[in-house]
Scaffold this active site. Structure first.
Site, PDB file in Angstrom:
ATOM      1  N   TYR A 155      -7.460  16.771  85.325  1.00  0.00           N
ATOM      2  CA  TYR A 155      -6.224  16.350  85.041  1.00  0.00           C
ATOM      3  C   TYR A 155      -4.928  17.207  85.294  1.00  0.00           C
ATOM      4  CZ  TYR A 155      -2.239  13.384  83.158  1.00  0.00           C
ATOM      5  OH  TYR A 155      -1.193  12.622  82.777  1.00  0.00           O
ATOM      6  N   LYS A 159      -2.153  17.932  87.958  1.00  0.00           N
ATOM      7  CA  LYS A 159      -0.573  17.916  87.255  1.00  0.00           C
ATOM      8  C   LYS A 159       0.026  19.151  87.722  1.00  0.00           C
ATOM      9  CE  LYS A 159      -0.261  13.786  85.848  1.00  0.00           C
ATOM     10  NZ  LYS A 159       0.684  12.714  86.785  1.00  0.00           N
TER      11      LYS A 159
END
Length: 254
Positions: A155, A159
């Site tokens: 993640y 991002k």
């Protein structure tokens, strides 16, 4: 402010719940026509009913952002219905958290496909309409996790990648009247953060309490906090702001 986005069309990915829904609702209340895609058909039906009840115009379609043809078809249908694609919000997201030694290749690929490939697909589909009209606002939803977060190697990487993607879009598309910016939320109370609480084995209320201890403004975030930042970037008056990342986290980062 109901006419702030009058005659503008906003396309929001993953807009049926949480931050995405908050963004879609905010832009709609301020006059935009909204198109939302999501893989959750039930949630889409719920948000559609909610918008209709409030007299807000909404187009919805079940679509997987990681499949370019599905995104392109939805974008084309939204364009035919509303007449333009002016604002794109790449919000669709998923978490497959785990420590690196437990993380599977599938966990990694799923997160990359939704966040990175999904944003690429939507931006590629939208830019065609934006370049033609010489106007566009692309807003990518990043995260404070881009700065690193335990148990989120996939993640955090996705991002952080979105921030580089944002800056590159700003460079490439600026001459066409298109800006590209990113909003990086901190701790926001959503279904996704509830999933994180379950993963680490604590109640959501306890997670909120622990998170707030590290947030300078002394409260947790809500979808509307992110929607406010997105609306700034989506505004016609923000034409000289591009390639920027704003952390909406109640402080420098949480």
């Amino acid at each position: 402010m109901a006419d702030r986005f009058k005659d503008r069309v906003a396309f929001v990915t993953g807009g049926s719940r949480g931050i995405g829904k908050g963004i879609a609702k905010h832009l709609a209340v301020e006059g935009a026509k909204i198109a939302v895609i999501d893989i959750n058909e039930e949630a889409l039906q719920e948000v559609e009913a909610e918008f209709k009840e409030e007299g807000l115009e909404l187009y919805t379609k079940v679509a997987d952002v990681s499949d370019f043809s599905q995104v392109e078809d939805a974008m084309q249908e939204a364009y035919k219905r509303f007449g333009s694609i002016d604002i794109l919000v790449n919000n669709a997201g998923v978490i497959k958290d785990n420590m690196l030694f437990k993380m599977t290749a599938e966990d990694w690929d799923t997160v990359m496909n939704v966040h990175l490939k999904g944003s690429f697909n939507a931006a590629k589909a939208a830019q065609k309409y934006m370049v033609e009209s010489k106007y566009g606002r692309i807003i990518n939803i990043s995260s404070t996790s881009a700065l690193g977060n335990r148990g989120q190697a996939n993640y955090a990487t996705a991002k952080a990648g979105l921030q580089g993607f944002t800056k590159t879009l700003a460079i490439e598309l600026g001459k066409f009247g298109i800006t590209a910016n990113a909003v990086a939320p901190g701790f926001i109370e959503t279904e996704m953060t509830k999933q994180t609480a379950e993963r680490v084995g604590i109640s959501f209320e306890e997670m909120i309490r622990l998170s707030v201890q590290n947030i300078p403004v002394g409260r947790s975030g809500h979808p509307e906090d992110i929607a406010n930042a997105v609306a700034f970037f989506a505004d016609e008056k923000s034409s000289f702001v591009s390639g920027q990342v704003i952390y909406v986290a109640g402080g420098p980062r949480n």
